[in-house]
Write a protein that holds these residues in place. Sequence first.
Motif, PDB file in Angstrom:
ATOM      1  N   LEU A   1       0.830  -1.213   0.000  1.00  0.00           N
ATOM      2  CA  LEU A   1       0.000   0.000   0.000  1.00  0.00           C
ATOM      3  C   LEU A   1       0.857   1.252   0.000  1.00  0.00           C
ATOM      4  O   LEU A   1       0.516   2.255  -0.633  1.00  0.00           O
ATOM      5  CB  LEU A   1      -0.948  -0.020   1.205  1.00  0.00           C
ATOM      6  CG  LEU A   1      -2.051  -1.058   1.035  1.00  0.00           C
ATOM      7  CD1 LEU A   1      -2.664  -1.435   2.373  1.00  0.00           C
ATOM      8  CD2 LEU A   1      -3.116  -0.557   0.060  1.00  0.00           C
ATOM      9  N   GLU A   2       1.993   1.194   0.692  1.00  0.00           N
ATOM     10  CA  GLU A   2       2.892   2.351   0.681  1.00  0.00           C
ATOM     11  C   GLU A   2       3.468   2.572  -0.715  1.00  0.00           C
ATOM     12  O   GLU A   2       3.621   3.712  -1.152  1.00  0.00           O
ATOM     13  CB  GLU A   2       3.993   2.183   1.742  1.00  0.00           C
ATOM     14  CG  GLU A   2       3.437   2.580   3.104  1.00  0.00           C
ATOM     15  CD  GLU A   2       4.340   2.242   4.280  1.00  0.00           C
ATOM     16  OE1 GLU A   2       5.426   1.665   4.068  1.00  0.00           O
ATOM     17  OE2 GLU A   2       3.938   2.572   5.413  1.00  0.00           O
ATOM     18  N   ILE A   3       3.743   1.487  -1.428  1.00  0.00           N
ATOM     19  CA  ILE A   3       4.221   1.622  -2.819  1.00  0.00           C
ATOM     20  C   ILE A   3       3.128   2.261  -3.678  1.00  0.00           C
ATOM     21  O   ILE A   3       3.385   3.203  -4.441  1.00  0.00           O
ATOM     22  CB  ILE A   3       4.614   0.242  -3.401  1.00  0.00           C
ATOM     23  CG1 ILE A   3       5.877  -0.287  -2.718  1.00  0.00           C
ATOM     24  CG2 ILE A   3       4.832   0.327  -4.914  1.00  0.00           C
ATOM     25  CD1 ILE A   3       6.220  -1.720  -3.098  1.00  0.00           C
ATOM     26  N   LEU A   4       1.889   1.775  -3.539  1.00  0.00           N
ATOM     27  CA  LEU A   4       0.789   2.311  -4.358  1.00  0.00           C
ATOM     28  C   LEU A   4       0.571   3.799  -4.065  1.00  0.00           C
ATOM     29  O   LEU A   4       0.401   4.612  -4.978  1.00  0.00           O
ATOM     30  CB  LEU A   4      -0.503   1.523  -4.113  1.00  0.00           C
ATOM     31  CG  LEU A   4      -0.463   0.038  -4.514  1.00  0.00           C
ATOM     32  CD1 LEU A   4      -1.789  -0.640  -4.213  1.00  0.00           C
ATOM     33  CD2 LEU A   4      -0.111  -0.133  -5.989  1.00  0.00           C
ATOM     34  N   ARG A   5       0.612   4.147  -2.787  1.00  0.00           N
ATOM     35  CA  ARG A   5       0.431   5.546  -2.402  1.00  0.00           C
ATOM     36  C   ARG A   5       1.580   6.405  -2.966  1.00  0.00           C
ATOM     37  O   ARG A   5       1.370   7.519  -3.435  1.00  0.00           O
ATOM     38  CB  ARG A   5       0.361   5.626  -0.875  1.00  0.00           C
ATOM     39  CG  ARG A   5       0.288   7.012  -0.296  1.00  0.00           C
ATOM     40  CD  ARG A   5      -1.076   7.672  -0.497  1.00  0.00           C
ATOM     41  NE  ARG A   5      -1.019   9.032  -0.015  1.00  0.00           N
ATOM     42  CZ  ARG A   5      -1.820   9.545   0.922  1.00  0.00           C
ATOM     43  NH1 ARG A   5      -2.783   8.828   1.444  1.00  0.00           N
ATOM     44  NH2 ARG A   5      -1.690  10.792   1.311  1.00  0.00           N
ATOM     45  N   TYR A   6       2.787   5.839  -2.941  1.00  0.00           N
ATOM     46  CA  TYR A   6       3.953   6.534  -3.484  1.00  0.00           C
ATOM     47  C   TYR A   6       3.744   6.869  -4.964  1.00  0.00           C
ATOM     48  O   TYR A   6       4.037   7.975  -5.417  1.00  0.00           O
ATOM     49  CB  TYR A   6       5.201   5.656  -3.312  1.00  0.00           C
ATOM     50  CG  TYR A   6       6.444   6.209  -3.967  1.00  0.00           C
ATOM     51  CD1 TYR A   6       7.283   7.086  -3.287  1.00  0.00           C
ATOM     52  CD2 TYR A   6       6.778   5.862  -5.282  1.00  0.00           C
ATOM     53  CE1 TYR A   6       8.415   7.611  -3.901  1.00  0.00           C
ATOM     54  CE2 TYR A   6       7.909   6.382  -5.901  1.00  0.00           C
ATOM     55  CZ  TYR A   6       8.721   7.257  -5.200  1.00  0.00           C
ATOM     56  OH  TYR A   6       9.827   7.773  -5.811  1.00  0.00           O
ATOM     57  N   PHE A   7       3.207   5.891  -5.719  1.00  0.00           N
ATOM     58  CA  PHE A   7       2.985   6.121  -7.153  1.00  0.00           C
ATOM     59  C   PHE A   7       2.011   7.268  -7.388  1.00  0.00           C
ATOM     60  O   PHE A   7       2.173   8.033  -8.334  1.00  0.00           O
ATOM     61  CB  PHE A   7       2.488   4.847  -7.840  1.00  0.00           C
ATOM     62  CG  PHE A   7       3.589   3.862  -8.092  1.00  0.00           C
ATOM     63  CD1 PHE A   7       4.680   4.230  -8.865  1.00  0.00           C
ATOM     64  CD2 PHE A   7       3.566   2.597  -7.547  1.00  0.00           C
ATOM     65  CE1 PHE A   7       5.725   3.335  -9.084  1.00  0.00           C
ATOM     66  CE2 PHE A   7       4.601   1.699  -7.764  1.00  0.00           C
ATOM     67  CZ  PHE A   7       5.682   2.071  -8.533  1.00  0.00           C
ATOM     68  N   CYS A   8       1.005   7.405  -6.548  1.00  0.00           N
ATOM     69  CA  CYS A   8       0.052   8.503  -6.692  1.00  0.00           C
ATOM     70  C   CYS A   8       0.679   9.823  -6.266  1.00  0.00           C
ATOM     71  O   CYS A   8       0.625  10.807  -7.000  1.00  0.00           O
ATOM     72  CB  CYS A   8      -1.203   8.227  -5.851  1.00  0.00           C
ATOM     73  SG  CYS A   8      -2.089   6.774  -6.404  1.00  0.00           S
ATOM     74  N   ASP A   9       1.310   9.835  -5.094  1.00  0.00           N
ATOM     75  CA  ASP A   9       1.837  11.089  -4.547  1.00  0.00           C
ATOM     76  C   ASP A   9       3.040  11.613  -5.328  1.00  0.00           C
ATOM     77  O   ASP A   9       3.206  12.817  -5.474  1.00  0.00           O
ATOM     78  CB  ASP A   9       2.262  10.894  -3.076  1.00  0.00           C
ATOM     79  CG  ASP A   9       1.051  10.803  -2.156  1.00  0.00           C
ATOM     80  OD1 ASP A   9      -0.047  11.202  -2.583  1.00  0.00           O
ATOM     81  OD2 ASP A   9       1.214  10.330  -1.022  1.00  0.00           O
ATOM     82  N   ASN A  10       3.894  10.715  -5.807  1.00  0.00           N
ATOM     83  CA  ASN A  10       5.145  11.156  -6.412  1.00  0.00           C
ATOM     84  C   ASN A  10       5.200  11.036  -7.919  1.00  0.00           C
ATOM     85  O   ASN A  10       5.925  11.773  -8.572  1.00  0.00           O
ATOM     86  CB  ASN A  10       6.320  10.390  -5.801  1.00  0.00           C
ATOM     87  CG  ASN A  10       6.402  10.620  -4.302  1.00  0.00           C
ATOM     88  OD1 ASN A  10       5.766   9.907  -3.534  1.00  0.00           O
ATOM     89  ND2 ASN A  10       7.119  11.637  -3.893  1.00  0.00           N
ATOM     90  N   LEU A  11       4.459  10.079  -8.484  1.00  0.00           N
ATOM     91  CA  LEU A  11       4.521   9.884  -9.932  1.00  0.00           C
ATOM     92  C   LEU A  11       3.221  10.260 -10.635  1.00  0.00           C
ATOM     93  O   LEU A  11       3.069  10.051 -11.843  1.00  0.00           O
ATOM     94  CB  LEU A  11       4.909   8.428 -10.253  1.00  0.00           C
ATOM     95  CG  LEU A  11       6.220   7.944  -9.601  1.00  0.00           C
ATOM     96  CD1 LEU A  11       6.463   6.480  -9.909  1.00  0.00           C
ATOM     97  CD2 LEU A  11       7.414   8.794 -10.057  1.00  0.00           C
TER      98      LEU A  11
END
Length: 251
Positions: free
Chosen positions: A184-194
Amino acid sequence: MTLMLEAKSIEKTYGSGDQRFYALRNIDVGVKKGEFVAIMGASGSGKSTLLNVLSGLDKPTKGEVWIAGHNLAAASDAELTKIRSENIGFIFQFFNLIPVLTAEENVSLPVLLSRKDQTKAKKKAKKLLDLVGIGHLAGTRPANMSGGQQQRVAIARALMTEPKIILADEPTGSLDSKTSKDILEILRYFCDNLNHSMIMVTHDANVASYAHRIVFMEDGQLVNELILKDRHLDRRQIIIEITNRIEGITA
Ligand SMILES: Nc1ncnc2c1ncn2[C@@H]1O[C@H](COP(=O)(O)OP(=O)(O)OP(=O)(O)O)[C@@H](O)[C@H]1O
Ligand SMILES: [Mg+2]
Protein backbone atom coordinates in the motif's frame (compact mmCIF):
# COMPACT_ATOMS: atom_id res chain seq x y z
CA MET A 1 -8.28 20.38 -11.96
CA THR A 2 -7.70 17.57 -14.44
CA LEU A 3 -10.01 14.61 -14.12
CA MET A 4 -8.32 11.45 -15.39
CA LEU A 5 -11.47 9.45 -15.04
CA GLU A 6 -15.05 10.60 -14.88
CA ALA A 7 -18.37 8.79 -14.65
CA LYS A 8 -21.58 10.76 -15.20
CA SER A 9 -25.06 9.54 -14.19
CA ILE A 10 -24.10 5.88 -14.51
CA GLU A 11 -26.80 3.25 -14.39
CA LYS A 12 -26.31 -0.48 -14.90
CA THR A 13 -29.30 -2.79 -14.94
CA TYR A 14 -29.68 -6.52 -15.45
CA GLY A 15 -32.89 -8.16 -16.71
CA SER A 16 -36.06 -6.30 -17.76
CA GLY A 17 -39.62 -5.50 -16.66
CA ASP A 18 -40.46 -6.79 -13.19
CA GLN A 19 -37.16 -8.63 -13.15
CA ARG A 20 -35.08 -5.48 -13.67
CA PHE A 21 -32.26 -5.22 -11.17
CA TYR A 22 -30.24 -2.04 -10.64
CA ALA A 23 -26.61 -3.02 -10.06
CA LEU A 24 -25.61 0.68 -10.33
CA ARG A 25 -27.67 3.87 -10.24
CA ASN A 26 -27.01 7.61 -10.25
CA ILE A 27 -23.27 7.20 -10.02
CA ASP A 28 -21.26 10.38 -10.46
CA VAL A 29 -17.59 10.12 -9.67
CA GLY A 30 -14.39 11.80 -10.81
CA VAL A 31 -10.81 10.89 -10.11
CA LYS A 32 -8.13 13.55 -10.37
CA LYS A 33 -4.60 13.20 -11.58
CA GLY A 34 -2.51 11.70 -8.76
CA GLU A 35 -5.57 10.88 -6.69
CA PHE A 36 -5.93 7.59 -4.80
CA VAL A 37 -9.60 6.64 -4.33
CA ALA A 38 -10.83 3.59 -2.42
CA ILE A 39 -14.28 2.07 -2.99
CA MET A 40 -15.85 0.31 -0.02
CA GLY A 41 -19.23 -1.34 0.51
CA ALA A 42 -20.89 -4.60 1.48
CA SER A 43 -20.70 -7.69 -0.71
CA GLY A 44 -23.10 -7.24 -3.63
CA SER A 45 -23.20 -3.42 -3.32
CA GLY A 46 -21.78 -3.03 -6.85
CA LYS A 47 -18.05 -2.37 -6.35
CA SER A 48 -16.75 -4.76 -9.01
CA THR A 49 -19.53 -3.77 -11.40
CA LEU A 50 -18.49 -0.13 -11.00
CA LEU A 51 -14.80 -0.94 -11.52
CA ASN A 52 -15.68 -2.88 -14.70
CA VAL A 53 -17.76 0.01 -16.03
CA LEU A 54 -15.08 2.59 -15.19
CA SER A 55 -12.45 0.53 -17.01
CA GLY A 56 -14.58 0.10 -20.13
CA LEU A 57 -14.66 -3.67 -19.61
CA ASP A 58 -18.42 -3.46 -19.19
CA LYS A 59 -20.87 -0.96 -20.73
CA PRO A 60 -23.27 1.05 -18.55
CA THR A 61 -26.99 0.92 -19.39
CA LYS A 62 -27.06 4.73 -19.09
CA GLY A 63 -24.53 7.50 -18.51
CA GLU A 64 -21.03 8.29 -19.71
CA VAL A 65 -17.53 7.23 -18.77
CA TRP A 66 -14.57 9.41 -19.75
CA ILE A 67 -11.01 8.11 -19.55
CA ALA A 68 -8.20 10.63 -20.00
CA GLY A 69 -10.48 12.85 -22.08
CA HIS A 70 -11.97 10.02 -24.20
CA ASN A 71 -15.70 9.34 -24.13
CA LEU A 72 -15.96 5.53 -24.07
CA ALA A 73 -19.54 5.54 -25.37
CA ALA A 74 -18.36 7.24 -28.57
CA ALA A 75 -15.48 4.80 -29.19
CA SER A 76 -15.55 1.82 -31.54
CA ASP A 77 -14.44 -1.54 -30.12
CA ALA A 78 -10.97 -1.08 -31.61
CA GLU A 79 -10.69 2.46 -30.22
CA LEU A 80 -11.90 1.24 -26.84
CA THR A 81 -9.18 -1.42 -26.73
CA LYS A 82 -6.58 1.21 -27.59
CA ILE A 83 -7.85 3.72 -25.00
CA ARG A 84 -7.83 1.01 -22.34
CA SER A 85 -4.38 -0.36 -23.16
CA GLU A 86 -2.84 3.11 -23.31
CA ASN A 87 -4.37 4.47 -20.13
CA ILE A 88 -5.24 1.70 -17.68
CA GLY A 89 -3.21 -0.77 -15.63
CA PHE A 90 -4.76 -3.55 -13.50
CA ILE A 91 -3.72 -5.12 -10.23
CA PHE A 92 -5.69 -8.12 -8.94
CA GLN A 93 -5.94 -10.03 -5.68
CA PHE A 94 -4.26 -13.08 -7.22
CA PHE A 95 -1.29 -11.84 -9.10
CA ASN A 96 -1.93 -13.69 -12.38
CA LEU A 97 1.75 -14.01 -13.22
CA ILE A 98 2.91 -16.44 -15.88
CA PRO A 99 4.74 -19.28 -14.08
CA VAL A 100 7.28 -20.12 -16.81
CA LEU A 101 8.46 -16.50 -17.15
CA THR A 102 10.93 -14.69 -14.87
CA ALA A 103 9.93 -11.55 -12.97
CA GLU A 104 11.54 -9.37 -15.64
CA GLU A 105 9.80 -11.25 -18.46
CA ASN A 106 6.43 -11.05 -16.69
CA VAL A 107 6.83 -7.29 -16.29
CA SER A 108 7.95 -6.66 -19.86
CA LEU A 109 5.29 -8.95 -21.36
CA PRO A 110 2.89 -6.15 -22.43
CA VAL A 111 5.72 -4.65 -24.50
CA LEU A 112 7.26 -7.97 -25.62
CA LEU A 113 3.93 -8.80 -27.28
CA SER A 114 4.00 -5.59 -29.29
CA ARG A 115 6.64 -4.70 -31.87
CA LYS A 116 8.41 -2.16 -29.68
CA ASP A 117 12.11 -2.17 -28.82
CA GLN A 118 12.74 -5.30 -26.71
CA THR A 119 16.09 -4.26 -25.22
CA LYS A 120 14.57 -1.01 -24.05
CA ALA A 121 11.60 -2.94 -22.64
CA LYS A 122 13.88 -5.18 -20.57
CA LYS A 123 15.75 -2.19 -19.18
CA LYS A 124 12.50 -0.55 -18.21
CA ALA A 125 11.21 -3.74 -16.57
CA LYS A 126 14.39 -3.92 -14.50
CA LYS A 127 14.00 -0.30 -13.45
CA LEU A 128 10.41 -0.89 -12.36
CA LEU A 129 11.43 -3.98 -10.37
CA ASP A 130 14.08 -1.83 -8.64
CA LEU A 131 11.41 0.76 -7.90
CA VAL A 132 9.16 -1.79 -6.15
CA GLY A 133 12.15 -3.15 -4.23
CA ILE A 134 12.84 -6.50 -5.93
CA GLY A 135 15.41 -5.70 -8.62
CA HIS A 136 17.51 -8.59 -7.30
CA LEU A 137 14.72 -11.03 -8.29
CA ALA A 138 14.59 -10.01 -11.96
CA GLY A 139 15.68 -13.48 -13.11
CA THR A 140 13.50 -15.43 -10.64
CA ARG A 141 10.24 -17.23 -11.47
CA PRO A 142 7.01 -16.60 -9.48
CA ALA A 143 7.05 -20.04 -7.80
CA ASN A 144 10.29 -19.09 -6.04
CA MET A 145 8.91 -15.81 -4.64
CA SER A 146 6.77 -14.91 -1.63
CA GLY A 147 3.22 -13.56 -2.12
CA GLY A 148 4.41 -10.01 -1.44
CA GLN A 149 7.23 -10.33 -3.97
CA GLN A 150 4.78 -11.69 -6.57
CA GLN A 151 2.42 -8.76 -5.96
CA ARG A 152 5.36 -6.37 -6.45
CA VAL A 153 5.99 -8.02 -9.82
CA ALA A 154 2.29 -7.55 -10.68
CA ILE A 155 2.48 -3.87 -9.72
CA ALA A 156 5.59 -3.37 -11.85
CA ARG A 157 3.77 -5.11 -14.74
CA ALA A 158 0.75 -2.80 -14.32
CA LEU A 159 3.10 0.19 -14.60
CA MET A 160 5.02 -1.04 -17.64
CA THR A 161 2.82 0.79 -20.14
CA GLU A 162 2.88 3.95 -17.98
CA PRO A 163 -0.88 3.94 -17.46
CA LYS A 164 -2.40 7.16 -16.16
CA ILE A 165 -4.97 5.17 -14.20
CA ILE A 166 -4.41 2.05 -12.10
CA LEU A 167 -7.40 -0.06 -11.09
CA ALA A 168 -7.03 -2.54 -8.25
CA ASP A 169 -9.55 -5.08 -6.90
CA GLU A 170 -8.51 -6.19 -3.37
CA PRO A 171 -4.77 -5.89 -4.27
CA THR A 172 -3.66 -7.02 -0.82
CA GLY A 173 -6.47 -9.55 -0.27
CA SER A 174 -4.13 -12.52 -0.21
CA LEU A 175 -1.23 -10.95 1.69
CA ASP A 176 -0.35 -10.75 5.40
CA SER A 177 -0.66 -7.39 7.15
CA LYS A 178 3.04 -6.42 7.12
CA THR A 179 3.33 -7.21 3.39
CA SER A 180 0.04 -5.39 2.72
CA LYS A 181 1.42 -2.28 4.39
CA ASP A 182 4.53 -2.37 2.17
CA ILE A 183 2.42 -2.79 -0.99
CA LEU A 184 0.00 0.00 0.00
CA GLU A 185 2.89 2.35 0.68
CA ILE A 186 4.22 1.62 -2.82
CA LEU A 187 0.79 2.31 -4.36
CA ARG A 188 0.43 5.55 -2.40
CA TYR A 189 3.95 6.53 -3.48
CA PHE A 190 2.98 6.12 -7.15
CA CYS A 191 0.05 8.50 -6.69
CA ASP A 192 1.84 11.09 -4.55
CA ASN A 193 5.15 11.16 -6.41
CA LEU A 194 4.52 9.88 -9.93
CA ASN A 195 1.00 11.30 -10.41
CA HIS A 196 -0.75 8.03 -11.23
CA SER A 197 -4.48 7.99 -10.44
CA MET A 198 -5.72 4.93 -8.59
CA ILE A 199 -9.06 3.33 -7.83
CA MET A 200 -8.93 0.46 -5.39
CA VAL A 201 -11.77 -1.77 -4.20
CA THR A 202 -11.38 -3.13 -0.69
CA HIS A 203 -13.36 -4.57 2.24
CA ASP A 204 -10.65 -3.63 4.69
CA ALA A 205 -10.66 -0.32 6.62
CA ASN A 206 -6.92 -0.58 7.23
CA VAL A 207 -6.25 -0.98 3.49
CA ALA A 208 -8.63 1.89 2.61
CA SER A 209 -6.86 4.18 5.10
CA TYR A 210 -3.99 4.59 2.59
CA ALA A 211 -6.28 6.31 0.05
CA HIS A 212 -6.76 10.08 -0.32
CA ARG A 213 -10.53 9.60 -0.42
CA ILE A 214 -12.94 6.77 0.27
CA VAL A 215 -16.35 6.44 -1.42
CA PHE A 216 -18.91 4.13 0.14
CA MET A 217 -21.45 2.11 -1.88
CA GLU A 218 -24.81 0.69 -0.89
CA ASP A 219 -27.27 -1.05 -3.23
CA GLY A 220 -25.52 0.25 -6.34
CA GLN A 221 -25.32 3.87 -5.20
CA LEU A 222 -22.55 6.05 -3.79
CA VAL A 223 -23.92 7.01 -0.40
CA ASN A 224 -21.06 8.65 1.43
CA GLU A 225 -17.47 9.77 1.15
CA LEU A 226 -14.59 10.36 3.52
CA ILE A 227 -11.72 12.64 2.57
CA LEU A 228 -8.39 11.70 4.13
CA LYS A 229 -5.95 13.75 2.06
CA ASP A 230 -4.06 16.35 4.07
CA ARG A 231 -5.28 14.84 7.31
CA HIS A 232 -2.64 14.29 9.92
CA LEU A 233 -4.59 12.05 12.25
CA ASP A 234 -2.89 8.86 13.24
CA ARG A 235 -3.88 5.79 11.23
CA ARG A 236 -5.70 4.14 14.14
CA GLN A 237 -8.04 7.11 14.42
CA ILE A 238 -8.68 7.07 10.66
CA ILE A 239 -9.45 3.32 10.72
CA ILE A 240 -11.97 3.84 13.55
CA GLU A 241 -13.66 6.56 11.50
CA ILE A 242 -13.85 4.37 8.38
CA THR A 243 -15.27 1.48 10.41
CA ASN A 244 -17.92 3.80 11.89
CA ARG A 245 -18.96 4.95 8.41
CA ILE A 246 -19.32 1.36 7.21
CA GLU A 247 -21.35 0.41 10.25
CA GLY A 248 -23.55 3.46 9.64
CA ILE A 249 -24.31 2.12 6.15
CA THR A 250 -24.87 -1.53 6.99
CA ALA A 251 -26.80 -0.93 10.24
N1 LIG B 1 -24.07 -10.48 -14.98
C1 LIG B 1 -24.92 -10.23 -13.97
N2 LIG B 1 -26.24 -10.54 -14.08
C2 LIG B 1 -27.09 -10.26 -13.07
N3 LIG B 1 -26.75 -9.69 -11.91
C3 LIG B 1 -25.45 -9.37 -11.74
C4 LIG B 1 -24.48 -9.62 -12.74
N4 LIG B 1 -23.26 -9.18 -12.29
C5 LIG B 1 -23.48 -8.70 -11.04
N5 LIG B 1 -24.79 -8.80 -10.71
C6 LIG B 1 -25.41 -8.35 -9.45
O1 LIG B 1 -25.05 -7.01 -9.21
C7 LIG B 1 -24.81 -6.80 -7.81
C8 LIG B 1 -23.44 -6.17 -7.62
O2 LIG B 1 -22.42 -7.15 -7.88
P1 LIG B 1 -20.86 -6.83 -7.70
O3 LIG B 1 -20.12 -8.02 -8.16
O4 LIG B 1 -20.57 -5.53 -8.33
O5 LIG B 1 -20.75 -6.68 -6.10
P2 LIG B 1 -19.44 -6.38 -5.22
O6 LIG B 1 -19.77 -5.15 -4.43
O7 LIG B 1 -18.23 -6.38 -6.05
O8 LIG B 1 -19.45 -7.63 -4.22
P3 LIG B 1 -18.21 -8.45 -3.58
O9 LIG B 1 -17.72 -7.61 -2.44
O10 LIG B 1 -18.87 -9.70 -3.09
O11 LIG B 1 -17.17 -8.69 -4.64
C9 LIG B 1 -24.99 -8.14 -7.12
O12 LIG B 1 -26.26 -8.20 -6.52
C10 LIG B 1 -24.86 -9.13 -8.25
O13 LIG B 1 -25.63 -10.28 -8.00
MG1 LIG C 1 -16.49 -7.66 -6.13
